[in-house]
Scaffold this motif. Structure first.
Motif, PDB file in Angstrom:
ATOM      1  N   GLN A  93       0.840  -1.197   0.000  1.00  0.00           N
ATOM      2  CA  GLN A  93       0.000   0.000   0.000  1.00  0.00           C
ATOM      3  C   GLN A  93       0.880   1.253   0.000  1.00  0.00           C
ATOM      4  N   SER A  94       0.408   2.253  -0.725  1.00  0.00           N
ATOM      5  CA  SER A  94       1.073   3.551  -0.753  1.00  0.00           C
ATOM      6  C   SER A  94       0.078   4.568  -1.288  1.00  0.00           C
ATOM      7  N   THR A  95       0.382   5.850  -1.066  1.00  0.00           N
ATOM      8  CA  THR A  95      -0.517   6.894  -1.570  1.00  0.00           C
ATOM      9  C   THR A  95      -0.542   6.918  -3.093  1.00  0.00           C
ATOM     10  N   GLU A  96       0.591   6.592  -3.711  1.00  0.00           N
ATOM     11  CA  GLU A  96       0.642   6.556  -5.172  1.00  0.00           C
ATOM     12  C   GLU A  96      -0.257   5.451  -5.709  1.00  0.00           C
ATOM     13  N   ARG A  97      -0.204   4.283  -5.062  1.00  0.00           N
ATOM     14  CA  ARG A  97      -1.062   3.174  -5.498  1.00  0.00           C
ATOM     15  C   ARG A  97      -2.535   3.505  -5.258  1.00  0.00           C
ATOM     16  N   LEU A  98      -2.823   4.153  -4.137  1.00  0.00           N
ATOM     17  CA  LEU A  98      -4.208   4.524  -3.845  1.00  0.00           C
ATOM     18  C   LEU A  98      -4.744   5.478  -4.908  1.00  0.00           C
ATOM     19  N   ALA A  99      -3.943   6.429  -5.327  1.00  0.00           N
ATOM     20  CA  ALA A  99      -4.376   7.376  -6.360  1.00  0.00           C
ATOM     21  C   ALA A  99      -4.714   6.653  -7.664  1.00  0.00           C
ATOM     22  N   SER A 100      -3.892   5.666  -8.032  1.00  0.00           N
ATOM     23  CA  SER A 100      -4.162   4.905  -9.257  1.00  0.00           C
ATOM     24  C   SER A 100      -5.428   4.072  -9.124  1.00  0.00           C
ATOM     25  N   ILE A 101      -5.668   3.535  -7.940  1.00  0.00           N
ATOM     26  CA  ILE A 101      -6.879   2.741  -7.714  1.00  0.00           C
ATOM     27  C   ILE A 101      -8.118   3.614  -7.853  1.00  0.00           C
ATOM     28  N   ILE A 102      -8.070   4.831  -7.295  1.00  0.00           N
ATOM     29  CA  ILE A 102      -9.230   5.727  -7.366  1.00  0.00           C
ATOM     30  C   ILE A 102      -9.553   6.071  -8.815  1.00  0.00           C
ATOM     31  N   VAL A 103      -8.516   6.265  -9.627  1.00  0.00           N
ATOM     32  CA  VAL A 103      -8.749   6.546 -11.042  1.00  0.00           C
ATOM     33  C   VAL A 103      -9.479   5.387 -11.697  1.00  0.00           C
ATOM     34  N   ARG A 104      -9.062   4.146 -11.380  1.00  0.00           N
ATOM     35  CA  ARG A 104      -9.656   2.972 -12.010  1.00  0.00           C
ATOM     36  C   ARG A 104     -11.026   2.615 -11.434  1.00  0.00           C
ATOM     37  N   LEU A 105     -11.430   3.246 -10.347  1.00  0.00           N
ATOM     38  CA  LEU A 105     -12.794   3.048  -9.854  1.00  0.00           C
ATOM     39  C   LEU A 105     -13.821   3.551 -10.857  1.00  0.00           C
ATOM     40  N   LEU A 120     -14.745  11.970  -4.224  1.00  0.00           N
ATOM     41  CA  LEU A 120     -16.031  12.623  -4.458  1.00  0.00           C
ATOM     42  C   LEU A 120     -16.207  13.036  -5.915  1.00  0.00           C
ATOM     43  N   ALA A 121     -15.102  13.287  -6.594  1.00  0.00           N
ATOM     44  CA  ALA A 121     -15.194  13.653  -8.012  1.00  0.00           C
ATOM     45  C   ALA A 121     -15.738  12.516  -8.859  1.00  0.00           C
ATOM     46  N   LEU A 122     -15.652  11.277  -8.349  1.00  0.00           N
ATOM     47  CA  LEU A 122     -16.179  10.140  -9.100  1.00  0.00           C
ATOM     48  C   LEU A 122     -17.678  10.292  -9.339  1.00  0.00           C
ATOM     49  N   GLU A 123     -18.386  10.936  -8.404  1.00  0.00           N
ATOM     50  CA  GLU A 123     -19.834  11.102  -8.553  1.00  0.00           C
ATOM     51  C   GLU A 123     -20.175  11.956  -9.765  1.00  0.00           C
ATOM     52  N   GLN A 124     -19.269  12.874 -10.137  1.00  0.00           N
ATOM     53  CA  GLN A 124     -19.549  13.758 -11.256  1.00  0.00           C
ATOM     54  C   GLN A 124     -19.345  13.086 -12.605  1.00  0.00           C
ATOM     55  N   ARG A 125     -18.671  11.936 -12.612  1.00  0.00           N
ATOM     56  CA  ARG A 125     -18.379  11.271 -13.889  1.00  0.00           C
ATOM     57  C   ARG A 125     -19.590  10.527 -14.437  1.00  0.00           C
ATOM     58  N   ARG A 126     -20.483  10.103 -13.548  1.00  0.00           N
ATOM     59  CA  ARG A 126     -21.747   9.472 -13.939  1.00  0.00           C
ATOM     60  C   ARG A 126     -21.568   8.192 -14.752  1.00  0.00           C
ATOM     61  N   ARG A 127     -20.420   7.526 -14.601  1.00  0.00           N
ATOM     62  CA  ARG A 127     -20.255   6.261 -15.295  1.00  0.00           C
ATOM     63  C   ARG A 127     -20.861   5.122 -14.490  1.00  0.00           C
ATOM     64  N   GLU A 128     -20.832   5.255 -13.184  1.00  0.00           N
ATOM     65  CA  GLU A 128     -21.373   4.228 -12.301  1.00  0.00           C
ATOM     66  C   GLU A 128     -21.765   4.896 -10.980  1.00  0.00           C
ATOM     67  N   ASP A 129     -22.671   4.260 -10.280  1.00  0.00           N
ATOM     68  CA  ASP A 129     -23.074   4.784  -8.972  1.00  0.00           C
ATOM     69  C   ASP A 129     -21.985   4.443  -7.954  1.00  0.00           C
ATOM     70  N   HIS A 130     -21.302   5.485  -7.472  1.00  0.00           N
ATOM     71  CA  HIS A 130     -20.224   5.287  -6.507  1.00  0.00           C
ATOM     72  C   HIS A 130     -20.703   5.528  -5.070  1.00  0.00           C
ATOM     73  N   GLY A 131     -22.019   5.516  -4.873  1.00  0.00           N
ATOM     74  CA  GLY A 131     -22.557   5.752  -3.547  1.00  0.00           C
ATOM     75  C   GLY A 131     -22.072   4.758  -2.515  1.00  0.00           C
ATOM     76  N   ALA A 132     -21.964   3.481  -2.900  1.00  0.00           N
ATOM     77  CA  ALA A 132     -21.513   2.459  -1.947  1.00  0.00           C
ATOM     78  C   ALA A 132     -20.081   2.725  -1.501  1.00  0.00           C
TER      79      ALA A 132
END
Length: 470
Positions: free
Chosen positions: A83-95, A130-142
Motif C-alpha cells: 500500500q502507498s498513496t501513489e497506489r491509492l491514487a491509481s486505484i481511485i482513477v480505475r474506480l 467525491l469527483a467520481l460522482e460527477q463522472r456518472r459512469r457508475e453509482d459510486h454511492g456504496a
C-alpha cells in the motif's frame, strides 16, 4: 524496368524455396546442419536452440495505465502487493474505468485501504473520491458510504474533525455529515451552533437545516444566529424558519421589509401579505424617522420604496446622492431618474460602475430630443478619458446615424489616433442590416453617408460598406 523484373524473380524464387522446405520438412537451419555433419564420423545432428525472448518488465504502473483492459485488471491485482498513496491514487482513477471488470478489481483493491491505518490517506484523497460522482459512469454511492463509515470510527474522528475545519466544498459537507451522525444528543446542539460559524456557506446552511430538528429552544438559538448573519441567503432561510416557529411575527416581518438584500425583502413582502402586515406603513414610518447612517439601512429603505413604487422625500434623495456607496447612489437613480434626466446625465460621469450603469439604463428609454443637448455636451467633456467599454455604452444611446457622425467628428479631430479609426470600423462591421433611423435629420444623414463613401473609396473602409448600411 529491369530492376523491377529482377526483384520480382527474387520474390518468386524465395516463395518456391519456402514451399519446397515445407514439403520436405526441412528448413534452412536443418539443411545447414545436415551439410555440416562429417560424413566419415556422423553424429546426430542437433538443432541449435534459439535464445529465449527477453520480455520487457511491466510493473503495475505500466499495467494500470495500459489501453488494454486485461492489462489494467492485472495491474490492479498486482497493485495490492503493498500500500502507498501513489497506489491509492491509481486505484481511485480505475474506480471509474470504462470496463466493468476493471472497476470491480479497483473496488477490491480500494477495500484494502478501508482501515483506520489509512484514514489520513483517504482524507487527503477525498476530493478525488467525491469527483467520481460527477463522472456518472457508475453509482459510486456504496464506495462513499464505506468511506464515511470509516471516517466515523473513533480512531479517525480526530483527523476528520481537523479536516472539517480546514476544507471547503463537497469535502466539507461530507465531513459535516460524518461528524453530525457521530454526535450524541447532548453534543449535537453545540456542534450545529459551532458549524453555523464555519467558513463554508454550504455547511452553515446544512447546520441550520439540521438545527430545525432540535428542541424548540435549541432551534431558536440557531435561528437567532442565522437572522444576524452577514449572508443574505442564511438570513432569508432563518427568517422563513422563524415566522413558522414564532407567535409574534409582525415585528420580525417589519424588520425584514427593510433588509439590505432584495431577496430577503421579497420574502418579507410575501410574509407581509400572508400575515396582514402593511409594508406601506413600515416605509412611511422609516421615511418619517432619521436619515439612515449606514449603507445597509439606506439599501433597505430605498429598496422597499422601489418595490412599492413610492417616491422618497427630496431631503432623503439629496442625502442619498451624497453617499460614498455607489450602490446607494445607483438605487436613487433607479427610483427618481425617470423624471430627472439631469441626474442620469450627471451619473454617466460617475467613476462608480453601478452608478454609471444605472445612468445608462435610465437614459436608454429617454427621447433623444429631450437629452440630446445636455448629453452631447457631457459626452464631449468625457470622451477623451473614457474607457472603450464606456465609450461604446454611451455611443449606443445615440441614434444610429448620429453615432456614425460623432465617430467621424472624432476622426477629423484626431486623424492620427488609431483607436478612433478602429472604433469607426467596428461600428461599420457591427451594423448587420441597413440602418433605420427616424431621429437623425436627412441633411445629417447625407453628410455622414458622403464622408463614409469617401473613406470607402480611399480604402479605409471595406468595399460595399455604405451600400450595406443604406
Amino acid at each position: 524496368m529491369a530492376h523491377a523484373n529482377v526483384r520480382t524473380s527474387g520474390i518468386v524464387s524465395s516463395m518456391w524455396k519456402v514451399l519446397l522446405q515445407r514439403l520436405t520438412g526441412k528448413t534452412s537451419t536443418t539443411a545447414k546442419t545436415e551439410r555440416s555433419v562429417d560424413p566419415v564420423d556422423p553424429v546426430d545432428p542437433v538443432d541449435p536452440v534459439d535464445p529465449p525472448e527477453v520480455l520487457p518488465v511491466r510493473d503495475w504502473k505500466w499495467l494500470v495505465m495500459s489501453w488494454d483492459g486485461f492489462h489494467r485488471e492485472a495491474g490492479l491485482r498486482q497493485i495490492r502487493s503493498s500500500q502507498s498513496t501513489e497506489r491509492l491514487a491509481s486505484i481511485i482513477v480505475r474506480l471509474n474505468d470504462w470496463v466493468p471488470q476493471v472497476r470491480a478489481a479497483a473496488r477490491d483493491a480500494f477495500a484494502d485501504y478501508l482501515t483506520p491505518e489509512y484514514g489520513p490517506w483517504l482524507i487527503a484523497k477525498t476530493p478525488a473520491i467525491l469527483a467520481l460522482e460527477q463522472r456518472r459512469r457508475e453509482d459510486h454511492g456504496a464506495t462513499i458510504q464505506k468511506l464515511e463509515a470509516l471516517l466515523a470510527t473513533p480512531e479517525c474522528l480526530a483527523q476528520t474533525t481537523a479536516a472539517f475545519e480546514t476544507s471547503r466544498g463537497a469535502c466539507t459537507r461530507l465531513f459535516f455529515r460524518v461528524l453530525a451522525q457521530t454526535k450524541r444528543a447532548d453534543e449535537l446542539e453545540a456542534f450545529l451552533v459551532a458549524s453555523l460559524h464555519h467558513a463554508d456557506f454550504s455547511v452553515r446552511r446544512a447546520a441550520l437545516g439540521r438545527a430545525m430538528a432540535l428542541p424548540l429552544e435549541s432551534a431558536q438559538k440557531a435561528i437567532a444566529y442565522g437572522l444576524a448573519s452577514n449572508s443574505s441567503i442564511l438570513r432569508r432561510l432563518s427568517f422563513l424558519q422563524a415566522i413558522e416557529l414564532q407567535t409574534d411575527r409582525t415585528r420580525l416581518i417589519e424588520d425584514f421589509l427593510t433588509d439590505p438584500s432584495s431577496a430577503a425583502r421579497s420574502t418579507a413582502l410575501w410574509a407581509a401579505r400572508k400575515y396582514g402586515v402593511d409594508p406601506l406603513q413600515v416605509l412611511q414610518a422609516q421615511l418619517a424617522g432619521e436619515i439612515p447612517a449606514t449603507k445597509a439601512r439606506w439599501l433597505g429603505v430605498l429598496g422597499l420604496a422601489q418595490s412599492l413604487g413610492m417616491a422618497i422625500p427630496q431631503g432623503w434623495m439629496n442625502a442619498a446622492l451624497s453617499q460614498n456607496s455607489g450602490e446607494v447612489r445607483a438605487l436613487v437613480l433607479s427610483l427618481e431618474g425617470e423624471g430627472r434626466p439631469d441626474l442620469l446625465i450627471a451619473a454617466i460621469a460617475d467613476p462608480s460602475r453601478p452608478v454609471f450603469e444605472a445612468g445608462v439604463r435610465g437614459l436608454r428609454p429617454q427621447p433623444w430630443k429631450v437629452i440630446e443637448s445636455a448629453f452631447s455636451a457631457q459626452l464631449e467633456t468625457l470622451w477623451p478619458a473614457l474607457s472603450a467599454s464606456r465609450r461604446q455604452a454611451l455611443l449606443e444611446l445615440m441614434p444610429k446615424w448620429t453615432q456614425a457622425g460623432y465617430l467621424l467628428q472624432q476622426l477629423s479631430r484626431t486623424p492620427a489616433e488609431p483607436s478612433v479609426l478602429e472604433q469607426l470600423r467596428a461600428w461599420v462591421y457591427g451594423q448587420t442590416y441597413s440602418i433605420t433611423d427616424r431621429e437623425t435629420s436627412e441633411s445629417e444623414r447625407a453628410r455622414v453617408v458622403a464622408k463614409l463613401t469617401a473613406l470607402e473609396k480611399d480604402g479605409v473602409l471595406p468595399t460595399g460598406s455604405v451600400a450595406r448600411l443604406t
